[in-house]
Design an enzyme around this catalytic site. Structure first.
Site, PDB file in Angstrom:
ATOM      1  CB  CYS B 132      22.947  22.157  35.290  1.00 50.86           C
ATOM      2  SG  CYS B 132      22.033  21.940  37.092  1.00 50.86           S
ATOM      3  CB  CYS B 135      19.110  22.295  36.140  1.00 49.06           C
ATOM      4  SG  CYS B 135      20.456  22.905  36.951  1.00 49.06           S
ATOM      5  CG  ASP B 136      18.666  21.919  32.194  1.00 54.54           C
ATOM      6  OD1 ASP B 136      19.970  22.484  31.821  1.00 54.54           O
ATOM      7  OD2 ASP B 136      18.042  22.587  32.797  1.00 54.54           O
TER       8      ASP B 136
END
Lengths: 108, 307
Positions: B132, B135-136
């Site tokens: 992701c 997200c990261d």
């Protein structure tokens, strides 16, 4: 944020988490992280279910760099379980309610 | 609980089915699954869904679809279906200890990120390995990262990650990308992205304490192995349909996709319909998912009238 989910930040982390008398579940999240939003209602339910036994709260990594960096957060959502000021357990990613429950039960 | 329609999955297919089923007064229940909102919740700008000349953020689009479904009377619950008995209508669906029965079921469980399947990948997922980027990526400021893959997702993620990383290298096992032309252009024009052609990731190096420190690459032409250091590895190698729960009940093709009768969303089971990526390995777009979602609600409505 729901009543039982506390907002932790760089300023209150020591007093609310490290010095807490009960275990504390900390959910590291950010507003731009989809899976973090997905896990949010589960965190609220956990906060209600474990009210009084485990303190539950969230850290917005966008605005609280110090705490995120101190604990080496590299991916979100990350849930850290603290007891007596130390990290005793953790899960990373959008895990189901059961995984979180079993992690908390182990610490109680 | 008994429902006329249960929709499993909450991406554009499931939520569009919910809007139409709700407006047909069928009071549908949506069991949202482990990734509520679906794949669009882990992307940023959606520029190709029609109706948004300036684009829209994936999570926002899905938020709006959910609100729209609820507005017309759909019930949306954060439950993950882990068992189903689809032998005949009424069908039984389980989500942990909760049991539901339904006259019709619409399967819109979509697809999940494919992973390489390496032990090191599993070990280091969340410790430098990610599926992701949105997200990261934040945690890789000024770091050097790899993106594994050659399609649109890999291209999009690589471009997105240049906002944070000092260098992004795309690792692709062939010598040309299969991404859309516009995405390929953007990748080639970006000075912070390099492409390593004809390479695959054999192993990921590092520990939970150190995080990812590098990878072992294999040249897909010569077989030669070499190490490359990096701080993170992002997987973008495609998706697999989420059909494990329905195995041996709904007819699946050899890749695990649900087979639907052409021109409809009918599966082999009367009263069970499928829409979105779970039955589509060709188009896989949010708008085609929404389209088949609408079809499945109409198919379900007609089936209920006739049965």
């Amino acid at each position: 944020m729901a009543d039982n989910v506390i907002e932790f930040n760089d300023q209150n982390f020591d007093s609310e988490v490290l010095e807490s008398k009960t275990p504390v579940l900390v959910d590291f999240w950010a507003v731009w992280c989809g899976p973090c939003k997905a896990i949010a209602p589960i965190i609220e339910e956990i906060a209600n279910d474990f009210n009084g036994k485990v303190s539950v709260g969230k850290v917005d990594v966008d605005n609280n760099n110090q705490v995120a960096m101190k604990y080496g957060i590299r991916s979100i959502p990350t849930l850290l379980l603290f007891n007596n000021g130390e990290v005793v357990d953790q899960v990373i990613g959008n895990v189901g309610k059961e995984s979180i429950e079993s992690m908390l039960s182990k610490a109680l | 609980m008994h429902k006329k329609v249960i929709i499993i999955g909450s991406g554009p297919a499931g939520l569009t089915a919910a809007v139409y089923a709700a407006r047909a007064n069928l009071e549908p229940l949506v069991l949202e699954g482990s990734q509520p909102g679906g794949q669009l919740t882990i992307t940023t700008d959606v520029e190709n869904f029609p109706g948004f000349p300036e684009g829209i953020m994936g999570p926002d689009l899905m938020d709006d679809m959910r609100k729209q479904a609820i507005r017309f009377g759909a019930q949306c619950e954060y439950k993950v279906v882990d068992k189903a008995d689809l032998s005949q209508s009424p069908f039984t669906i389980w989500a942990k200890d909760e049991k539901y029965t339904a006259d019709t079921v619409i399967v819109s469980t979509g697809a999940s990120a494919r992973l390489l399947g390496l032990k090191s990948e599993k070990e280091l997922m969340g410790y430098g390995v990610s599926a992701c980027a949105t997200c990261d990526g934040f945690f890789f400021k000024e770091k050097e990262i790899l993106v594994v893959g050659g399609g649109d997702s890999a291209a999009e993620e690589a471009i997105f990650l240049t906002k944070f990383a000092s260098k992004v290298t795309i690792i692709h096992r062939r010598d040309e990308l299969r991404a859309s032309k516009i995405m390929q252009e953007r990748v080639f024009e970006n000075n912070n992205i390099e492409i390593l052609w004809n390479n695959s990731v054999e192993d990921i190096l590092g520990t939970k304490d150190s995080g990812v420190t590098g990878v072992v690459l294999k040249n897909t032409v010569s077989g030669e192995l070499k190490e490359m250091s990096c701080d993170g590895v992002f997987m973008a190698i495609g998706h697999i349909p989420n059909t494990k729960v329905f195995k041996n009940q709904i007819d699946l093709d050899d890749k695990g996709y649900i087979i639907t009768k052409p021109g409809s969303t009918n599966t082999n089971i009367p009263g069970v319909f499928a829409c979105g990526d779970v039955q589509d390995q060709i188009y896989r777009q949010a708008v085609t998912a929404a389209g088949t979602g609408c079809m499945s609600a109409i198919d379900a409505e007609r089936w209920l009238e006739e049965n």
